[in-house]
Design a protein around this motif. Structure first.
Motif, PDB file in Angstrom:
ATOM      1  N   VAL A 151       0.306 -22.727  -3.171  1.00  0.00           N
ATOM      2  CA  VAL A 151      -0.516 -22.135  -2.119  1.00  0.00           C
ATOM      3  C   VAL A 151      -1.903 -21.914  -2.684  1.00  0.00           C
ATOM      4  O   VAL A 151      -2.065 -21.174  -3.649  1.00  0.00           O
ATOM      5  CB  VAL A 151       0.079 -20.794  -1.629  1.00  0.00           C
ATOM      6  CG1 VAL A 151      -0.799 -20.198  -0.536  1.00  0.00           C
ATOM      7  CG2 VAL A 151       1.496 -20.994  -1.127  1.00  0.00           C
TER       8      VAL A 151
ATOM      9  N   ILE B 105      -0.939 -19.515  -5.888  1.00  0.00           N
ATOM     10  CA  ILE B 105       0.472 -19.157  -6.043  1.00  0.00           C
ATOM     11  C   ILE B 105       1.260 -20.431  -6.334  1.00  0.00           C
ATOM     12  O   ILE B 105       0.975 -21.480  -5.773  1.00  0.00           O
ATOM     13  CB  ILE B 105       1.029 -18.511  -4.756  1.00  0.00           C
ATOM     14  CG1 ILE B 105       0.429 -17.127  -4.541  1.00  0.00           C
ATOM     15  CG2 ILE B 105       2.558 -18.405  -4.813  1.00  0.00           C
ATOM     16  CD1 ILE B 105       0.886 -16.086  -5.543  1.00  0.00           C
TER      17      ILE B 105
ATOM     18  N   VAL C 164       5.381 -21.556  -6.574  1.00  0.00           N
ATOM     19  CA  VAL C 164       6.801 -21.213  -6.514  1.00  0.00           C
ATOM     20  C   VAL C 164       7.581 -22.371  -7.130  1.00  0.00           C
ATOM     21  O   VAL C 164       7.668 -23.452  -6.546  1.00  0.00           O
ATOM     22  CB  VAL C 164       7.263 -20.964  -5.068  1.00  0.00           C
ATOM     23  CG1 VAL C 164       8.737 -20.577  -5.047  1.00  0.00           C
ATOM     24  CG2 VAL C 164       6.421 -19.882  -4.414  1.00  0.00           C
TER      25      VAL C 164
ATOM     26  N   TRP D 127       8.943 -19.390   5.304  1.00  0.00           N
ATOM     27  CA  TRP D 127       8.503 -18.399   4.337  1.00  0.00           C
ATOM     28  C   TRP D 127       7.572 -17.381   5.000  1.00  0.00           C
ATOM     29  O   TRP D 127       6.783 -17.733   5.886  1.00  0.00           O
ATOM     30  CB  TRP D 127       7.731 -19.061   3.195  1.00  0.00           C
ATOM     31  CG  TRP D 127       8.418 -20.216   2.536  1.00  0.00           C
ATOM     32  CD1 TRP D 127       8.543 -21.484   3.035  1.00  0.00           C
ATOM     33  CD2 TRP D 127       9.061 -20.227   1.260  1.00  0.00           C
ATOM     34  NE1 TRP D 127       9.213 -22.285   2.147  1.00  0.00           N
ATOM     35  CE2 TRP D 127       9.555 -21.538   1.043  1.00  0.00           C
ATOM     36  CE3 TRP D 127       9.259 -19.263   0.270  1.00  0.00           C
ATOM     37  CZ2 TRP D 127      10.226 -21.907  -0.111  1.00  0.00           C
ATOM     38  CZ3 TRP D 127       9.929 -19.631  -0.884  1.00  0.00           C
ATOM     39  CH2 TRP D 127      10.411 -20.927  -1.075  1.00  0.00           C
TER      40      TRP D 127
ATOM     41  N   ALA E 202       4.442 -15.657   4.185  1.00  0.00           N
ATOM     42  CA  ALA E 202       3.360 -15.810   3.205  1.00  0.00           C
ATOM     43  C   ALA E 202       2.251 -14.790   3.427  1.00  0.00           C
ATOM     44  O   ALA E 202       1.118 -15.003   2.996  1.00  0.00           O
ATOM     45  CB  ALA E 202       2.803 -17.224   3.273  1.00  0.00           C
TER      46      ALA E 202
ATOM     47  N   SER F 253       1.616 -12.015   2.075  1.00  0.00           N
ATOM     48  CA  SER F 253       1.055 -11.436   0.851  1.00  0.00           C
ATOM     49  C   SER F 253       0.586 -12.491  -0.137  1.00  0.00           C
ATOM     50  O   SER F 253       0.170 -12.161  -1.250  1.00  0.00           O
ATOM     51  CB  SER F 253       2.100 -10.543   0.177  1.00  0.00           C
ATOM     52  OG  SER F 253       2.524  -9.517   1.041  1.00  0.00           O
ATOM     53  N   SER F 254       0.643 -13.755   0.265  1.00  0.00           N
ATOM     54  CA  SER F 254       0.347 -14.840  -0.682  1.00  0.00           C
ATOM     55  C   SER F 254      -1.110 -15.251  -0.684  1.00  0.00           C
ATOM     56  O   SER F 254      -1.550 -15.953  -1.590  1.00  0.00           O
ATOM     57  CB  SER F 254       1.217 -16.052  -0.358  1.00  0.00           C
ATOM     58  OG  SER F 254       2.591 -15.714  -0.402  1.00  0.00           O
TER      59      SER F 254
ATOM     60  N   ALA G  83      -2.270 -11.549  -5.012  1.00  0.00           N
ATOM     61  CA  ALA G  83      -1.415 -12.537  -4.362  1.00  0.00           C
ATOM     62  C   ALA G  83       0.013 -12.455  -4.888  1.00  0.00           C
ATOM     63  O   ALA G  83       0.238 -12.295  -6.083  1.00  0.00           O
ATOM     64  CB  ALA G  83      -1.974 -13.934  -4.593  1.00  0.00           C
ATOM     65  N   LYS G  84       0.968 -12.558  -3.974  1.00  0.00           N
ATOM     66  CA  LYS G  84       2.381 -12.522  -4.333  1.00  0.00           C
ATOM     67  C   LYS G  84       3.084 -13.763  -3.796  1.00  0.00           C
ATOM     68  O   LYS G  84       2.631 -14.382  -2.836  1.00  0.00           O
ATOM     69  CB  LYS G  84       3.040 -11.259  -3.768  1.00  0.00           C
ATOM     70  CG  LYS G  84       2.450  -9.970  -4.315  1.00  0.00           C
ATOM     71  CD  LYS G  84       3.123  -8.744  -3.691  1.00  0.00           C
ATOM     72  CE  LYS G  84       2.505  -7.459  -4.234  1.00  0.00           C
ATOM     73  NZ  LYS G  84       3.112  -6.251  -3.616  1.00  0.00           N
ATOM     74  N   GLU G  85       4.193 -14.102  -4.418  1.00  0.00           N
ATOM     75  CA  GLU G  85       4.944 -15.267  -3.973  1.00  0.00           C
ATOM     76  C   GLU G  85       5.414 -15.086  -2.530  1.00  0.00           C
ATOM     77  O   GLU G  85       5.800 -13.990  -2.134  1.00  0.00           O
ATOM     78  CB  GLU G  85       6.167 -15.494  -4.870  1.00  0.00           C
ATOM     79  CG  GLU G  85       5.851 -16.049  -6.233  1.00  0.00           C
ATOM     80  CD  GLU G  85       7.112 -16.467  -6.974  1.00  0.00           C
ATOM     81  OE1 GLU G  85       8.198 -16.427  -6.355  1.00  0.00           O
ATOM     82  OE2 GLU G  85       7.008 -16.836  -8.149  1.00  0.00           O
ATOM     83  N   PRO G  86       5.384 -16.165  -1.740  1.00  0.00           N
ATOM     84  CA  PRO G  86       5.936 -16.066  -0.385  1.00  0.00           C
ATOM     85  C   PRO G  86       7.440 -15.806  -0.441  1.00  0.00           C
ATOM     86  O   PRO G  86       8.114 -16.206  -1.388  1.00  0.00           O
ATOM     87  CB  PRO G  86       5.620 -17.436   0.231  1.00  0.00           C
ATOM     88  CG  PRO G  86       5.447 -18.346  -0.938  1.00  0.00           C
ATOM     89  CD  PRO G  86       4.873 -17.510  -2.035  1.00  0.00           C
TER      90      PRO G  86
END
Length: 201
Positions: A76, A88, A90, A124, A126, A128-129, A135-138
């Motif tokens: 991302v 990001i 994953v 997902w 997303a 917070s991505s 940024a956080k993982e979806p």
């Protein structure tokens, strides 16, 4: 497979390689009968279909922000960002290579859909991505298994979670509330004779 070998042999003969085949048989000491199928056009049809599909998957849809890759990682990244590293990543988002990706931002939630060669469709959250500061993982909120590979995917622009899929077997599927456990398939028909490489609302 004997039928496959016969098709290949007949195809080479139809393309004018009879002399080369005779030399190969003489030098190798192995001969093979092409049989009486006389259907070299069948192999040509298979090769043409493979070429068409490969060409359709070489690059992204110019009218979208799809990222098509045969890697298994989901990346991302801010659109048009010049950063060398993705925002990001994953690892192993799917069991197979990614085919299509679609992201849509609704008022209160950002949803992401990914499809893969393993015939999985994953939805997902997303939201917070895309925060540049944290940024956080979806979060995967749903997985749909299909009988055919999904080549294209598109979120409805107004109805949250409603999504349309274009399948390799020529069918088109529509699922509502794809991001919820109450998701429901409301349309599934083979309306094309070949693979559906683009879907739009």
């Amino acid at each position: 497979n004997e039928t496959t070998l016969q098709l290949i042999y007949q195809y080479f003969q139809a393309q004018g390689y009879s002399g080369a085949l005779e030399i190969l048989q003489t030098e190798s000491g192995v001969s093979y009968e092409s049989g009486t199928f006389d259907k070299a056009h069948r192999l040509r049809h298979i090769l043409n279909e493979h070429h068409d599909l490969t060409q359709s998957l070489i690059g992204p849809d110019p009218s979208s922000l799809d990222e098509m890759t045969f890697e298994q990682d989901l990346k991302v990244q801010e659109h048009n960002a010049s950063a060398s590293a993705p925002l990001i990543c994953v690892d192993k988002a799917h069991n197979g290579g990614l085919i299509s990706i679609r992201c849509f931002q609704y008022e209160d939630q950002t949803l992401l859909a990914t499809t893969s060669t393993s015939r999985e469709i994953k939805i997902w959250d997303a939201s917070s991505s895309l925060r540049l500061d944290d940024a956080k993982e979806p979060i995967c909120v749903g997985t749909l298994m299909c009988s055919s590979t999904c080549l294209s995917v598109e979120f409805h622009p107004r109805v949250k979670g409603m999504i349309i899929f274009g399948m390799m077997d020529g069918s088109v599927r529509i699922v509502k509330e794809s991001h919820l456990l109450s998701r429901e398939e409301i349309f599934n028909e083979a309306i094309h004779s070949k693979y559906v490489i683009r879907c739009k609302w």
